[in-house]
Enzyme design. Structure first.
Site, PDB file in Angstrom:
ATOM      1  N   GLU A 136      -1.349  -8.716   4.911  1.00 53.54           N
ATOM      2  CA  GLU A 136      -1.373  -8.893   6.377  1.00 53.54           C
ATOM      3  C   GLU A 136      -2.789  -8.827   6.929  1.00 53.54           C
ATOM      4  O   GLU A 136      -3.041  -9.262   8.046  1.00 53.54           O
ATOM      5  CB  GLU A 136      -0.463  -7.853   7.053  1.00 53.54           C
ATOM      6  CG  GLU A 136      -1.057  -6.455   7.245  1.00 53.54           C
ATOM      7  CD  GLU A 136      -1.054  -5.592   5.981  1.00 53.54           C
ATOM      8  OE1 GLU A 136      -0.766  -6.129   4.893  1.00 53.54           O
ATOM      9  OE2 GLU A 136      -1.346  -4.382   6.101  1.00 53.54           O
TER      10      GLU A 136
ATOM     11  N   CYS B 126       0.840  -1.207   0.000  1.00 51.60           N
ATOM     12  CA  CYS B 126       0.000   0.000   0.000  1.00 51.60           C
ATOM     13  C   CYS B 126       0.873   1.255   0.000  1.00 51.60           C
ATOM     14  O   CYS B 126       1.539   1.529  -0.976  1.00 51.60           O
ATOM     15  CB  CYS B 126      -0.980  -0.045   1.164  1.00 51.60           C
ATOM     16  SG  CYS B 126      -2.307   1.156   0.978  1.00 51.60           S
TER      17      CYS B 126
ATOM     18  N   HIS C 282      -3.424  -5.606   0.803  1.00 49.80           N
ATOM     19  CA  HIS C 282      -2.812  -5.860   2.114  1.00 49.80           C
ATOM     20  C   HIS C 282      -2.823  -7.347   2.462  1.00 49.80           C
ATOM     21  O   HIS C 282      -3.819  -7.844   3.002  1.00 49.80           O
ATOM     22  CB  HIS C 282      -3.604  -5.130   3.202  1.00 49.80           C
ATOM     23  CG  HIS C 282      -3.424  -3.654   3.209  1.00 49.80           C
ATOM     24  ND1 HIS C 282      -2.469  -3.021   3.966  1.00 49.80           N
ATOM     25  CD2 HIS C 282      -4.088  -2.670   2.548  1.00 49.80           C
ATOM     26  CE1 HIS C 282      -2.556  -1.705   3.786  1.00 49.80           C
ATOM     27  NE2 HIS C 282      -3.527  -1.473   2.918  1.00 49.80           N
TER      28      HIS C 282
END
Lengths: 785, 280
Positions: B231, B91, B229
């Site tokens: 994560e 990002c 993302h």
């Protein structure tokens, strides 16, 4: 001391003029009271301090007595009630530690009406600081928003405000890194002149790491350290501005009272960065410290409250405060509401390290011009608030007098308004009305709003806005506990009965939390009302407080201890009234926090499997007053609004919680805006698309005297539950234990149609899901892009 | 046995995904050290791998990532990149890597593309503006192991992840760059529908990115810049319960079973790839 001239106080007219010339909201009588108590005329900075401390916003002068009389604030789940910046509820015990949910709930109504972007952004900014300064990690926020009619007389302004507010929220919240857990958006022409922007923030804290908003008991001689943005002129008089009627003609002048947001600086302070570094070092060194956010009333309020709540005094030296400009008047330095600031009380030996953490390690002066940390004063044993500048005393006040505030007994009068009984022509096409409801701004999909907000950051999301009646997160790594959060308040009910408007807001917030399987643990309230000096407005406030209190006291688990669900934080926002004399609808907005022992048991509202049964818990009553149905037909507001039948509601809420906990429920949705048929439609529309679901609703098992439209659109409380065939008997017998009638009303199909047959088995509505979806998803097209 | 991999997580003022990014690496057995922007550049040297996570570094002034890309730390990072160390930008981290000229790196050090403001269009009409946060599907475009973060991920495999950005549209002034990137197998991720098909329209292409591109690596493949993302898709529980594809099915089937909900989500593949793939 440079006090005001005694002559000013000898002449009522001159006193009034003087107060007005400084832009103060104090009345001449209040100013006289200050003079008498001090036995001398106050200095100008002193007068400014009282202007803020005695404002409605800070002193709760109209509402204090009512809140104290009615609201339940204690209970077994309360770690801290509403006495500091935020309340704390128990979440769980994990690895030998007790964890708390820190929660605060505020409004930023006036600022958002005047400057929507900045007003909404600083609303989040303030609430996040309230939670953070308890030593907590901020883990979520929610935004209950009330705007005017987006298609009404003031459509253009309403849309501009709505868009600006949403933009302010995402700009600030996303940049800070705080996930949005929910919120709601309600449009009503009653908010054309005064939007409501409420905001809730929640945090996570270990009980033994809570930091209090006061000088510690051992804190005489502690240093006071101011951290953050350099103090400037912004937000001066914000608290007083929020405590008066909003005059559109003064929009330009009022803009100066709105604060300026800086999420970037805030990110460096709180997002597990600088503040946490200070807390960690204090713990390592075994030091007790105090910390408070600077909100309304700036340095004056924060320092006096931190000192007074410990029984101490404070001495502040204005020459030491880092400011944005030279020569800012003393009263401005003391009272401006410059954002992104905190006040610490730390032992002097720790001071150099605190200054280094902010000024060097985290480099505040280079992150934001003029920002930093400065030692600005000391905690005194003597209970005074003393302020120095250039060697002169500019303020010398008994500290208790500063913080004790004032109280008024306002006149309360029930307005003479008669609402007629419902008179609704028998509809020819229930399907067509259902589509109109699905396409209305209040019922249509809020995805155009939600997808601006970051719901995923921090990685703890279990259920997000739009997936279920409440948002759910698993905030503690490795621990099964889940936290659910919902906000509610239907202005249409408050207009008809402020009491039931309050009670239903509590009941619905609790139902929403129950619908995901969480047990309600606690509540917060933001009471948004009109002018307390208008007896009818004050009556509405009084009734609202009674309503929310009664609901909180009565909606306990019937199988458990009959203790009230406590209010641990809240806010009162009055004067939501335009100069033309229009007050907002009585709008108590309630947030409920619920806890799941095991987040994996949380369920959504979307349908899960074709063939499953649909059960209805909660009888339908002829309660169409304030309903979306009545509104969509353009009928006058009728008197029969949904009330909370406390005994029935208890069974509904806790029966649902237990059924979900036992794994008997596949999907649950509460019945609220739009009634039963809209709840059913929403369960289809939020299901996973690969299922191609529909519903065949057959009301043959129902005994009712109601007309079909009354039955399907009444907003009486209840739940719709999706249950596997083999579990239907178990669910029914469980609800019988809670003394709730429950009926099978249909099944999930794979036909992509919503069809309803009435008690006489005649078809009364058939709608293709594709058409419903298109209408529902585009309800806000044009309002938000 | 492989020694612990030491990952440096670079933190700029405005970064906001440090905790969950560090958690993802740690859960896969890596050690993570946070390196603050104002630490001496030498503090960054010598780690096994680097990550720049999401956020709004320097409040996205000028254009997202521009100011952070000029920090002295980034010179050290460029040296480590040239030495072949794995570097992941997620990002805002991707925006920084692009602005620093580390990706696509056809001419290392030169800024060859940008991440522009989202252009959310359907049937030729702008349907939305501003920040957009939602789950999307990603199609893996390069050969498995093209980057150290994508070992064992088959070409054209579809993985759900989240995006949350206002400036995520990959653009190039020189269109021929895209052909070069395709030829070089540097396009790692594209946005797609549940079935892996590309579509230019919002929401399948959620930001108007050229060719639905969501992630690009440098020529050597050791530096990966991606807008989604991973994560936030580390556990199965993070996937929305109404999601399509087999991942959605799996998410719903895991309801009520915490161990199943905490089993790997699609994003974990990237962290595991790194953790399992570096030499001792």
């Amino acid at each position: 001391m440079d006090t005001l001239a005694q002559e000013i106080f000898d002449n009522e007219k001159r006193l009034a003029e003087t107060l007005r010339s400084y832009g103060l909201a104090l009345t001449p009588a209040e100013a006289q009271r200050i003079r008498q108590r001090l036995n001398r005329p106050p200095t100008l900075p002193e007068l400014f301090i009282f202007d803020i401390e005695w404002s409605e916003h800070c002193s709760y002068k109209s509402s204090k007595a009512l809140l104290k009389k009615y609201l339940p604030t204690t209970g077994s789940k309360v770690i801290q009630g509403p006495e500091e910046d935020a309340g704390i509820l128990e979440l769980t015990e994990f690895n030998g530690d007790r964890y708390g949910i820190v929660i605060a709930h505020e409004s930023h109504n006036h600022p958002s009406q005047v400057l929507p972007f900045e007003g909404a952004a600083t609303g989040i900014g303030g609430i996040v600081r309230d939670v953070d300064c308890m030593g907590a990690q901020v883990i979520g926020s929610a935004d209950p928003l009330r705007f005017g009619d987006p298609n009404g007389k003031h459509a253009e302004r309403t849309r501009a405000i709505a868009q600006g507010v949403i933009e302010g929220i995402w700009h600030y919240g996303n940049a800070l890194g705080i996930p949005n857990l929910g919120g709601d958006v309600v449009f009503d022409s009653g908010y054309d002149d005064n939007c409501l922007v409420n905001v809730v923030a929640v945090g996570l804290v270990k009980e033994n790491e809570i930091i209090h908003s006061r000088v510690p008991a051992c804190g005489v001689g502690y240093d006071l350290i101011l951290v953050g943005k350099p103090t400037d002129y912004t937000g001066l008089g914000g608290a007083s501005f929020a405590s008066g009627t909003l005059d559109q003609n003064a929009d330009e002048a009022n803009k100066g009272a709105v604060q300026v947001p800086d999420p970037f600086l805030k990110n460096v302070l709180l997002h597990r960065k600088a503040n946490e570094a200070v807390w960690r070092r204090a713990r390592e060194l075994g030091l007790e410290i105090g910390m408070k956010d600077l909100g309304a009333g700036g340095i004056a309020c924060a320092s006096s409250e931190m000192g007074a709540s410990a029984g101490f005094g404070v001495e502040i030296n204005l020459d030491r405060i880092h400011v944005a400009f030279p020569d800012i008047p003393s009263q401005v330095i003391l009272c401006a509401e410059t954002q992104e600031r905190y006040l610490f009380a730390v032992p002097p030996e720790f001071t150099p390290e605190v200054l280094k953490i902010y000024n060097e390690d985290w480099d505040l002066p280079r992150i934001c011009s003029g920002a930093g940390a400065s030692r600005i004063g000391t905690a005194l044993k003597e209970p005074v608030m003393r302020v120095l500048r250039g060697g002169e005393v500019v303020c010398d006040l008994p500290i208790d007098f500063v913080v004790e505030g004032i109280a008024y007994n306002r006149e309360s009068r029930k307005p003479v308004v008669e609402f007629p009984p419902a008179s609704i022509p028998r509809p020819s096409d229930i399907g067509e009305i259902t589509l109109r409801l699905l396409g209305s701004p209040n019922i249509g999909s809020k995805h155009p709003v939600y997808h601006h907000y970051d719901t995923e950051i921090q990685g703890n999301a279990i259920l997000r806005p739009g997936e279920a009646d409440a948002g759910v997160i698993a905030p503690l790594d490795g621990c099964s506990a889940g936290m659910a959060l919902s906000v509610d308040g239907n202005p249409s009910y408050g207009k008809i009965s402020p009491y039931w408007g309050g009670a239903t807001a509590v009941a619905e917030a609790m139902r929403n939390v129950a619908a995901v399987g969480a047990r309600p643990y606690g509540l917060t309230d933001c009471l948004n009302y009109g002018n307390p000096e208008v007896p009818e407005d004050f009556w509405a406030l009084e009734e609202g407080i009674k309503g929310i209190s009664d609901a909180a006291r009565n909606l306990y688990d019937p199988k458990g201890v009959p203790e009230a669900i406590p209010f641990v934080s809240g806010n009162v926002s009055l004067y939501n009234r335009s100069v033309t004399g229009v007050s907002v609808p009585p709008s108590p907005i309630i947030c409920c926090v619920g806890v799941l022992d095991d987040y994996s048991k949380a369920i959504t509202q979307g349908l899960k499997r074709s063939g499953n049964r649909i059960l209805l818990a909660g009888d339908r009553f002829a309660e169409l007053g304030g309903s979306a149905y009545e509104q969509i037909l353009g009928l006058p507001v009728s008197r029969e609004i949904p009330i909370v039948r406390y005994e029935l509601e208890r069974g509904l809420i806790y029966g649902t919680v237990e059924a979900i906990h036992r794994g008997l429920i596949c999907a649950a949705h509460d019945i609220s805006n739009g009634g039963l048929l809209i709840s059913l439609a929403e369960m289809i529309l939020t299901a996973h698309r690969s299922g191609n679901f529909g519903l065949q609703i057959d009301l043959g098992e129902i005994k009712t005297d109601l007309r079909p439209d009354y039955f399907l659109f009444s907003e009486s409380s209840g739940f719709v539950l999706e249950v596997r065939d083999e579990d239907v008997a178990a669910v029914k017998s469980l609800f019988q234990e809670y003394q709730v009638d429950i009926h099978t009303i249909g099944r999930v199909t794979d036909t992509r149609r919503l069809s309803v047959t009435w008690t006489d088995r005649k078809d009364i509505c058939t709608l293709p899901v594709l058409v419903m979806r298109d209408t529902w998803e585009n309800a806000l097209t044009g309002v938000f892009i | 046995m492989i020694d612990t991999i030491h990952v440096a997580l670079i933190q700029f003022p405005g970064s906001n995904c440090e905790s969950e990014t560090a958690r993802a690496f740690r859960q896969c057995g890596c050690a993570v050290t946070m390196i603050r922007w104002n630490q001496p550049a030498s503090a960054l040297a010598g780690y096994d791998a680097y990550v720049i996570g999401g956020g709004f570094s320097y409040e996205d002034r000028v254009r997202a990532g521009v100011i952070a890309a000029k920090e002295p730390l980034m010179e050290t990072l460029a040296e480590e990149a040239a030495g072949g160390k794995p570097i992941l930008g997620i990002c805002n981290g991707a925006q920084v890597l692009i602005e620093a000229g580390l990706v696509p790196g056809l001419h290392p050090g030169q800024v060859e593309m940008a991440l522009a403001t989202n252009l959310m269009k359907r049937e030729g009409r702008v349907v939305r503006r501003g920040h957009h946060c939602h789950w999307i599907n990603l199609r893996h475009e390069s050969r498995p192991g093209r980057t150290p973060f994508t070992r064992g991920i088959d070409r054209h495999r579809v993985l759900p992840m989240t995006i949350s950005h206002g400036e995520g549209r990959f653009v190039c002034r020189d269109e021929s760059v895209w052909r070069t990137l395709e030829q070089n197998d540097q396009i790692v991720w594209r946005y797609c529908d549940d079935d892996g098909h590309l579509r230019d329209d919002f929401p399948i292409n959620p930001n108007g990115s050229w060719g639905s591109v969501a992630g690009i690596c440098n020529v050597e493949g050791n530096v990966l810049a991606m807008m989604p993302h991973p994560e936030r898709a580390f556990y199965l529980r993070q996937i929305p319960s109404a999601w399509g594809t087999a991942w959605g099915e799996q998410r719903r089937a895991a309801g009520g079973d915490r161990a199943a909900l905490e089993s790997p989500g699609p994003g974990r593949l990237l962290f595991r790839s790194l953790a399992g793939s570096l030499p001792a």
